[in-house]
Write an enzyme that holds these catalytic residues in place. Structure first.
Site, mmCIF file in Angstrom:
data_model
loop_
_atom_site.group_PDB
_atom_site.id
_atom_site.type_symbol
_atom_site.label_atom_id
_atom_site.label_comp_id
_atom_site.label_asym_id
_atom_site.label_seq_id
_atom_site.Cartn_x
_atom_site.Cartn_y
_atom_site.Cartn_z
ATOM 1 N N CYS A 231 0.822 -1.216 0.000
ATOM 2 C CA CYS A 231 0.000 0.000 0.000
ATOM 3 C C CYS A 231 0.855 1.265 0.000
ATOM 4 O O CYS A 231 1.980 1.268 0.482
ATOM 5 C CB CYS A 231 -0.871 0.018 1.238
ATOM 6 S SG CYS A 231 -1.737 -1.513 1.520
ATOM 7 N N ARG B 140 4.810 0.028 -6.089
ATOM 8 C CA ARG B 140 4.723 -0.808 -4.890
ATOM 9 C C ARG B 140 3.681 -1.905 -5.044
ATOM 10 O O ARG B 140 3.661 -2.850 -4.266
ATOM 11 C CB ARG B 140 4.341 0.064 -3.678
ATOM 12 C CG ARG B 140 5.389 1.085 -3.311
ATOM 13 C CD ARG B 140 4.837 2.119 -2.376
ATOM 14 N NE ARG B 140 4.596 1.588 -1.052
ATOM 15 C CZ ARG B 140 5.375 1.803 0.005
ATOM 16 N NH1 ARG B 140 6.448 2.533 -0.119
ATOM 17 N NH2 ARG B 140 5.092 1.302 1.173
ATOM 18 N N TRP C 10 -3.251 -2.648 -1.326
ATOM 19 C CA TRP C 10 -2.910 -4.002 -1.785
ATOM 20 C C TRP C 10 -3.574 -4.938 -0.786
ATOM 21 O O TRP C 10 -3.191 -4.982 0.380
ATOM 22 C CB TRP C 10 -1.392 -4.161 -1.784
ATOM 23 C CG TRP C 10 -0.880 -5.415 -2.400
ATOM 24 C CD1 TRP C 10 -0.796 -5.710 -3.724
ATOM 25 C CD2 TRP C 10 -0.331 -6.547 -1.710
ATOM 26 N NE1 TRP C 10 -0.241 -6.952 -3.904
ATOM 27 C CE2 TRP C 10 0.051 -7.489 -2.687
ATOM 28 C CE3 TRP C 10 -0.135 -6.866 -0.378
ATOM 29 C CZ2 TRP C 10 0.618 -8.711 -2.374
ATOM 30 C CZ3 TRP C 10 0.435 -8.090 -0.058
ATOM 31 C CH2 TRP C 10 0.805 -8.995 -1.044
ATOM 32 N N ASN D 198 -1.365 1.832 6.306
ATOM 33 C CA ASN D 198 -0.530 0.726 5.817
ATOM 34 C C ASN D 198 -0.175 -0.148 7.006
ATOM 35 O O ASN D 198 0.097 0.374 8.094
ATOM 36 C CB ASN D 198 0.788 1.239 5.219
ATOM 37 C CG ASN D 198 0.604 1.850 3.863
ATOM 38 O OD1 ASN D 198 -0.503 1.881 3.342
ATOM 39 N ND2 ASN D 198 1.682 2.361 3.300
ATOM 40 N N GLY D 199 -0.108 -1.458 6.799
ATOM 41 C CA GLY D 199 0.250 -2.364 7.892
ATOM 42 C C GLY D 199 -0.910 -3.296 8.204
ATOM 43 O O GLY D 199 -1.853 -3.421 7.412
ATOM 44 N N GLU E 284 17.616 -17.599 -9.250
ATOM 45 C CA GLU E 284 17.184 -16.224 -9.542
ATOM 46 C C GLU E 284 16.625 -16.131 -10.965
ATOM 47 O O GLU E 284 15.635 -15.435 -11.201
ATOM 48 C CB GLU E 284 18.374 -15.266 -9.333
ATOM 49 C CG GLU E 284 18.153 -13.819 -9.748
ATOM 50 C CD GLU E 284 17.009 -13.113 -9.015
ATOM 51 O OE1 GLU E 284 16.438 -13.670 -8.062
ATOM 52 O OE2 GLU E 284 16.672 -11.982 -9.428
ATOM 53 N N LYS F 158 12.822 -14.876 -11.804
ATOM 54 C CA LYS F 158 12.504 -13.740 -12.687
ATOM 55 C C LYS F 158 11.456 -14.161 -13.709
ATOM 56 O O LYS F 158 10.504 -13.429 -13.973
ATOM 57 C CB LYS F 158 13.760 -13.240 -13.432
ATOM 58 C CG LYS F 158 14.738 -12.440 -12.626
ATOM 59 C CD LYS F 158 14.307 -11.044 -12.248
ATOM 60 C CE LYS F 158 13.583 -10.978 -10.966
ATOM 61 N NZ LYS F 158 14.262 -11.068 -9.707
ATOM 62 N N GLU G 47 7.957 -14.674 -12.052
ATOM 63 C CA GLU G 47 7.346 -13.443 -11.538
ATOM 64 C C GLU G 47 6.684 -12.619 -12.624
ATOM 65 O O GLU G 47 5.610 -12.078 -12.423
ATOM 66 C CB GLU G 47 8.428 -12.538 -10.927
ATOM 67 C CG GLU G 47 8.868 -12.910 -9.565
ATOM 68 C CD GLU G 47 9.778 -11.843 -8.992
ATOM 69 O OE1 GLU G 47 9.423 -11.268 -7.964
ATOM 70 O OE2 GLU G 47 10.858 -11.588 -9.566
ATOM 71 N N HIS H 214 18.136 -36.963 -9.361
ATOM 72 C CA HIS H 214 17.418 -37.491 -8.190
ATOM 73 C C HIS H 214 15.931 -37.159 -8.241
ATOM 74 O O HIS H 214 15.249 -37.239 -7.223
ATOM 75 C CB HIS H 214 18.052 -36.942 -6.907
ATOM 76 C CG HIS H 214 19.485 -37.366 -6.754
ATOM 77 N ND1 HIS H 214 19.841 -38.641 -6.400
ATOM 78 C CD2 HIS H 214 20.634 -36.694 -6.970
ATOM 79 C CE1 HIS H 214 21.159 -38.735 -6.377
ATOM 80 N NE2 HIS H 214 21.670 -37.560 -6.721
ATOM 81 N N LYS I 126 6.056 -4.487 -4.495
ATOM 82 C CA LYS I 126 7.483 -4.176 -4.489
ATOM 83 C C LYS I 126 8.092 -4.404 -3.123
ATOM 84 O O LYS I 126 9.208 -4.889 -2.994
ATOM 85 C CB LYS I 126 7.695 -2.727 -4.932
ATOM 86 C CG LYS I 126 9.163 -2.309 -4.993
ATOM 87 C CD LYS I 126 9.909 -3.094 -6.049
ATOM 88 C CE LYS I 126 11.400 -2.821 -6.040
ATOM 89 N NZ LYS I 126 12.136 -3.867 -6.789
HETATM 90 O O1 M6R Z 1 13.047 -5.468 -0.378
HETATM 91 P P1 M6R Z 1 13.592 -6.839 -0.213
HETATM 92 O O2 M6R Z 1 14.902 -7.050 -0.919
HETATM 93 O O3 M6R Z 1 13.705 -7.271 1.233
HETATM 94 O O4 M6R Z 1 12.539 -7.799 -0.901
HETATM 95 C C1 M6R Z 1 12.652 -9.187 -0.843
HETATM 96 C C2 M6R Z 1 11.709 -9.852 -1.829
HETATM 97 O O5 M6R Z 1 10.381 -9.530 -1.524
HETATM 98 C C3 M6R Z 1 12.013 -9.444 -3.270
HETATM 99 O O6 M6R Z 1 13.331 -9.735 -3.632
HETATM 100 C C4 M6R Z 1 11.061 -10.182 -4.242
HETATM 101 O O7 M6R Z 1 11.339 -11.556 -4.259
HETATM 102 C C5 M6R Z 1 11.166 -9.576 -5.636
HETATM 103 N N1 M6R Z 1 9.872 -9.580 -6.245
HETATM 104 C C6 M6R Z 1 12.093 -10.320 -6.523
HETATM 105 O O8 M6R Z 1 12.088 -9.871 -7.835
#
Ligand code: M6R
Length: 610
Positions: free
Chosen positions: A2, A27, A75, A101-102, A483, A487, A490, A506, A605
Site C-alpha cells: 500500500c 509498490r 494491496w 498501511n500495515g 534467480e 525472474k 514473476e 534425483h 514491491k
Molecule cells: O526489499 P527486499 O529485498 O527485502 O525484498 C525481498 C523480496 O520480496 C524481493 O526480492 C522479491 O522476491 C522480488 N519480487 C524479486 O524480484
C-alpha cells in the site's frame, strides 16, 4: 504494498495526491482512494482498479479544488479488493478519514467492542477499526484521540488522519511501517515513500518508530508515543528524480537492467584501493576483534535478496573460510534459531522494509547475535535495527522484479568477503588486488552483454509459449539458476524450477522431454566437466538445452542447440554476469506475452506484511 499520501498547502490536493499515488504505483496495489476537506465536509472517492482508469474520477470529475487531503493505494490483505475495502476509511459520521498501511492484529477484538458500542462498519478491513477507534476517543482534541486509539492497537501501522473540524492539520503516526513527512514552502506532505514527493521537495523527515506528527501548512510538530514534543532535523534526499523515470525504455525493469554496469561502479565507488589491496566499508560497524570472533555467518532474507545471500555464502566461504548458512527470513524467525554472540547475522534487503526480514533481525539480536544489513533504501527500518551496514547504492528500483538491486547486492558481498578475508588473514593483499581489478572490469563486460541482447530476444520469441522451464546451475551459479527461474515466474507467469544440476538425476530428470527448455549455466569453472555431464543427461532425454557459456568454449556447441556466449570473468564474479541474460530473457518473454512487466499480478514491491 500500500501507498499513503497526505497533502496540506495551497495547491489542489487531489492533483498532488493523485500524482503521488501514481509515483507509488511500483509498490503494487489493487484499488485507490482520495479524501479531501471541502468547506467543512469530507469528500471521498475510492474504487478498485489502476490509477490510469481512475483518473477521471479523481481529477476531471473531482468536485473540489481543496488544498487539504489524503490518499491511498491498497494491496488487499484483509478483505477482497473492492470500493468499500479501499482506503481512506471513515468513522460513523464521516467526520474523519484514515489511510493505513500495515496490519492491525487485534482488529477483530476492537471491532467487536466498537460494534457493540453502536459503531457501524462498512468494510471487511482491519484498517477501518482505526477510524472508529479514533472517533470513540474524540472529544475535540484530535491529537489526543489518535494517540489514545493507537495505544490500544496491536500490529503495524503507518497512518494519516484528516478531520473535518481540523482544517489546519493532518495527523500521522507510525509503528513498524515506514512514513515520511516532507517539508515545502507553505505546503507539507506525508508519504509512505520518498519517491512520491521528491518532485516537490527534497527536505524530508523520516518519522521515528512509535512517533506521531501534526502536519500544518506552515510547520510540523513531532511527538513521541507519550505525547512529549520531539526535536527533529530533516535530511536532504539526494536521489535523482530522473532516476525514478523510465528514461526512454519501455519499462522500468528494462531500464534497471541497463543501469547495472553503472550500479556496480556506484556500489564499488570509493570503497577500494587497488594499489594497496584495501577495502573500505565505513558503515560496517564491526571492529577487527568482532570480525575475528565470529565462528559462523547466517544470511537472512527473502526472494531475490535471499538468492543474493546464497551467492554471498559461496563468496565468503571461499575467501574467508567461515561457515555460512542461508535462511529464508520467514523460516528463521519462527524456528528458535541457534545464533549467539559468536554469530554474524547478515540481513539482505533492497527495501529495508520487508516484514519477515525485520522480524528475523529482531530475533537474531534478541539472541545476542550482531547483525549486519546489506541494504539499498537509506533510512529504511532495517537500517535503524542493525549493528552495521553495507549500503548497496543501487538507487531507486521501481520494477517489482528486482534486477539492479541483486547485482548491487552481489557486488557488496564481493567487497564484504574481500574485507573479511583481508582482516582474518585468509587473503593476501595481492589476492585482494587481483579481485578488485576483476570486479572493476565487470561493468564493461556487462555492457557488452547488454549491447548484444538481440539473440536473447530471438530465443524469447522461440520459447514464449513454453509451459515449463528448468534452470540448472552448480556451485556459485546454483543461486543464479534460482534467480533466473524466479525472474521468469514473476513476470511471465510461466512455471519455472531451478535445481542444482547434480541433483537433477534425483527427481526432476523425470520432467525432461522434447517440450522442456532447460537453461544450463555452463560458464568456465572448476566444475565445467560436471556441468557438461549434466548437459548430456538432458540431451539424452530430448530436452532442449539453452546453455550460458564462456566465449571461446568450442566444446559446448557440440552438445546443445542454443548457446548464449558471455565474456570470460573470474568464477567468483561469474554470477554477476550470468544473471544478465536470464533477466533479459524473462523480460523479453513477459513483454512478448503483453504482460504488465513492472507490476506483475499479485506482487508488491515491498512486502511489509507477513
Ligand atoms: O526489499 P527486499 O529485498 O527485502 O525484498 C525481498 C523480496 O520480496 C524481493 O526480492 C522479491 O522476491 C522480488 N519480487 C524479486 O524480484
Amino acid at each position: 504494498m500500500c501507498g499513503i499520501i497526505g497533502y496540506i498547502g495551497e495547491k489542489p490536493a487531489n492533483q498532488i495526491i493523485f500524482d503521488g499515488l501514481t509515483r507509488l504505483e511500483y509498490r503494487g496495489y489493487d484499488s485507490a482512494g482520495i479524501a479531501v476537506l471541502d468547506g467543512g465536509r469530507l469528500l471521498v472517492k475510492k474504487e478498485v482498479g489502476k490509477l490510469r482508469n481512475l483518473h477521471d474520477m479523481f481529477i476531471t470529475d473531482f468536485p473540489s479544488a481543496s488544498t487539504h487531503g489524503i490518499g491511498h493505494t491498497r494491496w488487499a490483505t484483509h478483505g477482497r479488493p473492492s470500493g468499500f475495502n479501499a482506503h481512506p476509511h471513515g468513522d460513523c459520521k464521516t467526520s474523519l478519514m484514515v489511510a493505513h498501511n500495515g496490519i492491525i492484529e487485534n482488529y477483530i477484538k476492537l471491532k467487536t467492542r466498537l460494534t457493540l458500542a453502536g459503531h457501524v462498519f462498512l468494510s471487511e478491513t482491519d484498517s477501518e477499526v482505526l477510524a472508529h477507534l479514533i472517533e470513540s476517543h474524540y472529544s475535540g482534541n484530535l491529537e489526543v484521540a489518535v494517540r489514545t486509539a493507537l495505544q490500544e492497537v496491536e500490529g503495524a501501522y503507518a497512518i494519516v488522519v484528516i478531520h473535518r473540524d481540523h482544517p489546519d492539520c493532518l495527523i500521522c503516526a507510525r509503528k513498524e511501517s515506514p512514513l515520511i513527512v516532507a517539508v515545502g514552502q507553505g505546503e507539507n506532505f506525508i508519504a509512505s515513500d520518498v519517491t512520491a514527493i521528491m518532485h516537490y521537495t527534497r527536505t524530508v523527515h523520516y518519522l521515528d518508530n512509535l512517533c506521531m506528527a501534526i502536519v500544518k501548512r506552515d510547520g510540523v510538530d513531532f511527538f513521541d508515543v507519550d505525547g512529549h514534543s520531539m526535536d527533529k532535523k530533516p535530511v536532504q534526499v539526494d536521489w535523482n528524480p530522473v532516476a525514478a523515470e523510465k528514461g526512454g525504455f519501455s519499462h522500468f525493469m528494462l531500464k534497471e537492467i541497463h543501469e547495472q554496469p553503472q550500479v556496480i561502479r556506484d556500489t564499488i565507488g570509493g570503497r577500494t584501493s587497488e594499489e594497496e589491496g584495501k577495502i573500505y566499508l565505513t558503515e560496517l560497524g564491526l571492529s577487527g576483534p568482532d570480525i575475528f570472533k565470529f565462528q559462523r555467518i547466517v544470511m537472512v532474507a527473502c526472494g531475490t535478496a535471499y538468492y543474493a545471500g546464497c551467492v554471498g555464502k559461496y563468496m565468503i566461504e571461499k575467501l574467508v573460510r567461515i561457515p555460512v548458512e542461508c535462511d529464508l527470513a520467514s523460516e528463521f524467525r519462527y524456528r528458535e534459531p541457534i545464533v549467539d554472540a559468536n554469530t554474524l547475522v547478515v540481513a539482505v534487503s533492497q527495501s529495508g522494509e520487508t516484514a519477515d526480514t525485520l522480524a528475523a533481525v529482531r530475533e537474531a539480536r534478541a539472541r545476542g547475535a550482531k547483525v549486519l544489513g546489506i541494504v539499498n533504501a537509506k533510512e529504511s527500518s532495517l537500517t535503524r535495527e542493525v549493528d552495521g551496514l553495507v549500503y548497496i547504492h543501487a538507487g531507486p528500483e521501481i520494477g517489482v522484479a528486482s534486477t539492479k538491486a541483486y547485482i548491487a547486492m552481489l557486488t557488496a558481498f564481493t567487497l564484504l568477503a574481500l574485507l573479511l578475508g583481508k582482516i582474518r588473514g585468509t587473503l593476501t593483499p595481492a589476492a585482494v588486488r587481483r579481485e578488485i581489478s576483476e570486479l572493476k572490469r565487470l561493468p564493461q563486460e556487462i555492457e557488452k552483454v547488454l549491447a548484444n541482447s538481440a539473440p536473447i530476444r530471438v530465443l524469447a520469441e522461440r520459447f514464449e509459449n513454453a509451459h515449463n522451464f528448468l534452470y540448472l546451475g552448480r556451485g556459485i551459479n546454483f543461486p543464479t539458476a534460482l534467480e533466473g527461474a524466479l525472474k521468469l515466474k514473476e513476470i511471465s507467469y510461466i512455471h519455472a524450477e531451478a535445481y542444482a544440476a547434480g541433483e537433477m538425476k534425483h527427481g526432476p530428470i523425470a520432467l525432461i522431454d522434447k517440450e522442456l527448455p532447460v537453461f544450463v549455466i555452463a560458464t568456465a569453472s572448476a566444475i565445467y566437466d560436471k556441468i557438461i555431464s549434466n548437459v548430456k543427461e538432458v540431451q539424452a532425454r530430448s530436452g532442449i538445452v539453452i546453455a550460458l557459456a564462456t566465449e571461446g568454449d568450442e566444446e559446448i556447441g557440440k552438445y546443445v542447440e542454443h548457446v548464449i556466449y558471455l565474456p570470460r570473468v573470474s568464477e567468483l564474479l561469474s554470477p554477476i554476469l550470468n544473471v544478465i541474460p536470464l533477466q533479459l530473457f524473462a523480460y523479453f518473454v513477459a513483454d512478448l506475452r503483453g504482460l504488465d512487466v513492472d507490476q506483475p499480478r499479485n506482487l508488491a514491491k515491498s512486502v511489509t506484511v507477513e
